[in-house]
Design an enzyme around this catalytic site. Structure first.
Site, short mmCIF file in Angstrom:
data_model
loop_
_atom_site.label_atom_id
_atom_site.label_comp_id
_atom_site.label_asym_id
_atom_site.label_seq_id
_atom_site.Cartn_x
_atom_site.Cartn_y
_atom_site.Cartn_z
N HIS A 14 0.81 -1.23 0.00
CA HIS A 14 0.00 0.00 0.00
C HIS A 14 0.84 1.27 0.00
O HIS A 14 0.49 2.24 -0.65
CB HIS A 14 -0.91 0.04 1.23
CG HIS A 14 -1.96 -1.00 1.25
ND1 HIS A 14 -1.77 -2.23 1.83
CD2 HIS A 14 -3.22 -1.01 0.73
CE1 HIS A 14 -2.87 -2.95 1.69
NE2 HIS A 14 -3.75 -2.25 1.02
N GLU A 87 2.71 -2.01 7.73
CA GLU A 87 3.70 -1.97 6.64
C GLU A 87 4.97 -1.25 7.07
O GLU A 87 6.08 -1.66 6.69
CB GLU A 87 3.06 -1.38 5.38
CG GLU A 87 1.94 -2.29 4.86
CD GLU A 87 1.44 -1.98 3.45
OE1 GLU A 87 1.92 -1.02 2.82
OE2 GLU A 87 0.55 -2.74 2.98
N ARG A 175 -23.21 13.07 16.56
CA ARG A 175 -23.50 14.31 15.81
C ARG A 175 -24.87 14.16 15.15
O ARG A 175 -25.12 13.20 14.43
CB ARG A 175 -22.46 14.51 14.72
CG ARG A 175 -21.18 15.14 15.19
CD ARG A 175 -20.39 15.64 13.98
NE ARG A 175 -19.47 16.68 14.38
CZ ARG A 175 -18.25 16.44 14.86
NH1 ARG A 175 -17.81 15.20 14.96
NH2 ARG A 175 -17.47 17.44 15.21
N ARG A 230 -17.35 20.62 21.38
CA ARG A 230 -18.71 20.10 21.15
C ARG A 230 -19.68 20.49 22.27
O ARG A 230 -20.89 20.35 22.09
CB ARG A 230 -18.64 18.57 21.01
CG ARG A 230 -17.83 18.07 19.81
CD ARG A 230 -18.59 18.26 18.53
NE ARG A 230 -19.92 17.72 18.61
CZ ARG A 230 -20.23 16.39 18.61
NH1 ARG A 230 -19.27 15.51 18.47
NH2 ARG A 230 -21.48 15.98 18.71
#
Ligand code: URA
Length: 263
Positions: A14, A87, A175, A230
């Site tokens: 990847h 990786e 949310r 928040r």
């Protein structure tokens, strides 16, 4: 055979990196956003250079003083973060510092402060592929110590503690400003519950990062810049984001500088 040697010339799937390209780097900064990679790398090395870019994974290599240090984006969330850890570990990297952004859920935390996570609530799925849910998602204490020392030395306002790390930005972080405006029962009232349990903030990668790293015997830490509180609002403070990011980068780089001196 040293693990990385297997990948000396062959590029790993990847990340499109091989062992040689890393020049021996054992430490990596992990922002989520590919667009932040260059900025982070140039902050510790004006000569930092791009290595690869594939899907959400953009990487740069620079030298922090005399030590090669990789900066690579993870993309958003657990699955791609776990790929980066897997990786890079195969290429010999053993120390990971996430540089993220976050939504605070405690009243006293200001936008543009930074949060140093000690451990995360595992609201992700990827970490359960590495360890059962009873296993804690904990940052490595040496990295936590270094991040705290760095924030103190730089006089960056910071908070130290627990993070709720969610696989979703909308329902998992309760949310309601979403397409459906609805949150399944499991998450209704969850923000208040995490608040009462002393959790400082929401983000989306630390649970996977900490669990995978602990399970594989690697070191990980996480520092995040607050871009919304928040308790007060749902809207990300985009104007506040560059300064929050800049402070977070400074803390992470200074922390690694200190770690490199001691380890
Ligand atoms: N990142 C998150 O995961 N949540 C926020 O509220 C802000 C940044």
């Amino acid at each position: 055979m040293e693990v990385g040697l297997k990948f000396a010339h062959m590029k790993i799937y990847h990340l499109k990196l091989n062992h040689k390209m890393l020049e021996g780097a054992k430490c990596a900064f992990l922002p989520g956003d590919p667009a932040r990679v260059q900025k982070i790398a140039l902050s510790y090395d004006q000569q930092a250079r791009p290595l690869a870019s594939s899907r959400e994974f953009t990487s740069f290599l620079g030298y922090l003083e005399a030590t090669p240090v990789l900066t690579i984006s993870t993309g958003i969330g657990g699955p791609s973060t776990a790929i980066v850890i897997e990786e890079l570990a195969m290429l010999g990297v053993d120390t990971f510092i996430r540089i993220g952004t976050t939504g605070a859920i405690q009243k006293h935390i200001q936008v543009q402060d930074v949060i140093i996570t000690t451990a995360s609530v595992r609201l992700d799925g990827t970490s359960t592929h590495y360890a059962p849910i009873e296993y804690p998602a904990v940052a490595h204490f040496e990295i936590v110590q270094a991040l705290i020392a760095a924030a103190q030395a730089l006089a960056v306002p910071h908070h130290i503690g627990l993070t709720a790390s969610s696989d979703s930005f909308y329902p998992g972080q309760e949310r309601y400003d979403s397409f459906s405006g609805w949150v399944i029962r499991r998450f209704q009232g969850s923000l208040k519950e995490w608040q009462r349990l002393g959790v400082l903030n929401y983000e989306m990668e630390s649970a996977t990062l900490f669990t995978v790293c602990s399970a594989l015997g690697l070191r990980a830490g996480c520092v995040s810049g607050v871009i919304v509180n928040r308790v007060l609002e749902n809207q990300i403070q985009e104007k506040a984001t560059p300064l929050a990011e800049a402070k977070t980068i400074q803390v992470a780089v200074e922390a690694l500088r200190r770690l490199l001196k001691t380890s």
